[in-house]
Enzyme design. Structure first.
Site, PDB file in Angstrom:
ATOM      1  N   HIS A  86      35.331 -99.367 -35.318  1.00  0.00           N
ATOM      2  CA  HIS A  86      36.564 -98.753 -35.819  1.00  0.00           C
ATOM      3  C   HIS A  86      37.407 -99.824 -36.484  1.00  0.00           C
ATOM      4  CE1 HIS A  86      40.015 -96.088 -36.162  1.00  0.00           C
ATOM      5  NE2 HIS A  86      40.746 -97.143 -35.840  1.00  0.00           N
ATOM      6  N   ASP A 165      45.891 -85.796 -29.562  1.00  0.00           N
ATOM      7  CA  ASP A 165      46.154 -86.898 -30.495  1.00  0.00           C
ATOM      8  C   ASP A 165      46.544 -86.380 -31.869  1.00  0.00           C
ATOM      9  OD1 ASP A 165      46.060 -89.721 -31.423  1.00  0.00           O
ATOM     10  OD2 ASP A 165      44.454 -88.901 -32.657  1.00  0.00           O
ATOM     11  N   ARG A 172      54.458 -88.580 -34.620  1.00  0.00           N
ATOM     12  CA  ARG A 172      54.839 -89.994 -34.761  1.00  0.00           C
ATOM     13  C   ARG A 172      55.077 -90.353 -36.222  1.00  0.00           C
ATOM     14  NH1 ARG A 172      49.827 -92.444 -32.950  1.00  0.00           N
ATOM     15  NH2 ARG A 172      50.740 -94.418 -33.609  1.00  0.00           N
ATOM     16  N   SER A 187      45.836 -93.561 -29.260  1.00  0.00           N
ATOM     17  CA  SER A 187      45.392 -92.653 -30.312  1.00  0.00           C
ATOM     18  C   SER A 187      43.968 -92.995 -30.755  1.00  0.00           C
ATOM     19  CB  SER A 187      46.352 -92.735 -31.511  1.00  0.00           C
ATOM     20  OG  SER A 187      45.870 -92.013 -32.614  1.00  0.00           O
ATOM     21  N   LYS A 191      40.019 -90.974 -29.055  1.00  0.00           N
ATOM     22  CA  LYS A 191      38.957 -90.365 -29.872  1.00  0.00           C
ATOM     23  C   LYS A 191      37.647 -91.124 -29.715  1.00  0.00           C
ATOM     24  CE  LYS A 191      41.278 -90.448 -33.842  1.00  0.00           C
ATOM     25  NZ  LYS A 191      42.710 -90.715 -33.667  1.00  0.00           N
TER      26      LYS A 191
END
Length: 437
Positions: A86, A165, A172, A187, A191
């Protein structure tokens, strides 16, 4: 049914610097997802978290509560281990495209659930949709079958993963609480943990074109996410990588696909190759595969074969040429010298304004729009040399793209050409976490 907590009481605890209990966290995340806690109440709690912070235990529980609002994927039936990467996002960050097939070619399956771009940072799905026929939406069954057959899949995350999320992220974004590290970390990690991968490598960008501009902040975010993954039983590590200048030479959807194919063919810009190999080695090490050098898979064509199979499996034509933009403009050096600065944010905003990105989630993007860098930091130039080319499908976007290059965020200009001298760029700034198996 009577609720077991009151939102105002939970807000007050965090507002006053207290620690939320596990039960308070479980309740408030679930109640917000169900609509019992109102947006304005969750906004207030998010602001309190931004200002007061959270302990490691609180963040871990918050992440777990978000995971529990949805489904979890299970890859245990696969015949090989799984590893995912990620990135926190940047300018020219196309690394997922060559990385997923490269790691698959080395024997580790890569389930890469990706997103779309917003603002100056590009989205992996937008890039791949430049390829004719390629589709992002796969069922869980299709994903599993492709992972077993091809070894890599890049697709959209289903709505069933951590639905809390999605709701909190949108809130946000409009309440000035995006920067809260506990909420960023939970967040991302809710996931990724729900996705079910065995190994996770985080590429945390730092610099002008990154979400985190400051090295200390980026390090805190990296450590928080590594802790969350480790606590959840995922082998997790992080690299902090430079995003003060764009990554590679192509910035924009089709331009980045072309550059990724160049890397898979054994070429491509040195910085893209370096980071792709560093992340591949980290993913393979986490999965316990230490007898394979991913550099060999780039050289002998195995990574390219995996790419072609991955694209074709999702309906794409791996032989299709990338679209050419009908409107192109060159930016040239005004004097002789060495390029000492090329601001990532300025270049990213230019690509966005040219049509490569979107201001709102529902906006379309142009496959051929973007910026191609003919010269990068450290290169010598002569007056009149082409430094970059701007591409767009919409001619009236060109002045706005050029303006973005002229007004980089600090007012010093996007590109600095200094007489004489040389500049070196470091890609990997630091690493966090260790592989424990």
């Amino acid at each position: 049914m009577a609720e077991r907590h009151d939102a105002v009481d939970v807000i007050r605890v965090k507002r006053d610097g207290g620690t939320l209990t596990d039960d308070q966290i479980d309740w408030v995340v679930d109640a917000y997802t169900r609509g019992v806690v109102a947006d304005e109440q969750m906004s207030s709690l998010a602001m309190a978290i931004l200002q007061r912070g959270m302990s490691r235990a609180e963040i871990a529980r918050w992440t777990r509560a978000m995971i529990e609002t949805g489904e979890r994927l299970d890859f245990s039936s696969l015949s090989r281990p799984t590893a995912d990467k990620h990135s926190t996002g940047g300018v020219g960050d196309k690394i997922t495209l060559p990385l997923a097939p490269l790691v698959a070619a080395c024997g580790v399956a890569v389930p890469q659930l990706s997103g779309r771009g917003l603002g100056h940072t590009g989205g992996t799905l937008d890039k791949l949709e430049s390829i004719p026929g390629w589709r992002a939406a796969l069922s869980n069954e299709e994903m599993l079958a492709q992972l077993e057959d091809v070894g890599a899949v890049v697709c959209a995350a289903g709505s069933g993963l951590a639905p809390a999320d999605k709701k909190l992220y949108a809130l946000r974004d409009v309440t000035g609480t995006v920067e809260a590290i506990p909420l960023i970390a939970s967040s991302i990690m809710s996931k990724k943990i729900a996705e079910g991968t065995g190994v996770l490598v985080l590429d945390v960008k730092v610099g002008t074109g990154a979400f985190m501009k400051d090295l200390d902040q980026a390090l805190e975010l990296a450590r928080t996410m590594v802790d969350l993954g480790t606590d959840a039983g995922v082998v997790t590590s992080a690299l902090l990588t430079d995003m003060s200048t764009p990554l590679g030479r192509g910035i924009g959807n089709g331009l980045e696909v072309s550059e990724s194919v160049d890397v898979l063919a054994g070429g491509g810009p040195a910085d893209v190759v370096e980071l792709t190999l560093a992340l591949a080695r980290e993913m393979l090490a986490g999965a316990g595969v230490t007898d394979v050098d991913p550099a060999d898979a780039l050289k002998d064509g195995r990574a390219m074969d995996a790419w072609r199979r991955m694209i074709a499996a999702q309906g794409g034509d791996p032989d299709a040429p990338m679209p050419d933009a009908p409107h192109v403009e060159e930016v040239r050096a005004e004097r002789d010298g060495v390029i000492t600065r090329m601001d990532a944010l300025g270049v990213g905003v230019a690509a966005w304004r040219l049509g490569a990105g979107r201001a709102r989630k529902e906006d379309p993007v142009q496959a051929s729009a973007g910026v191609f860098l003919h010269k990068v930091v450290g290169d010598e130039v002569k007056a009149g040399d082409v430094i970059m080319t701007l591409h767009t499908e919409t001619e009236d976007r060109m002045p706005r793209g050029l303006a973005a290059l002229a007004e980089a965020c600090d007012g010093a200009g996007t590109v600095d050409v200094t007489p004489g001298g040389s500049v070196e760029r470091s890609i990997i700034l630091d690493s966090v976490g260790a592989h424990t198996r």
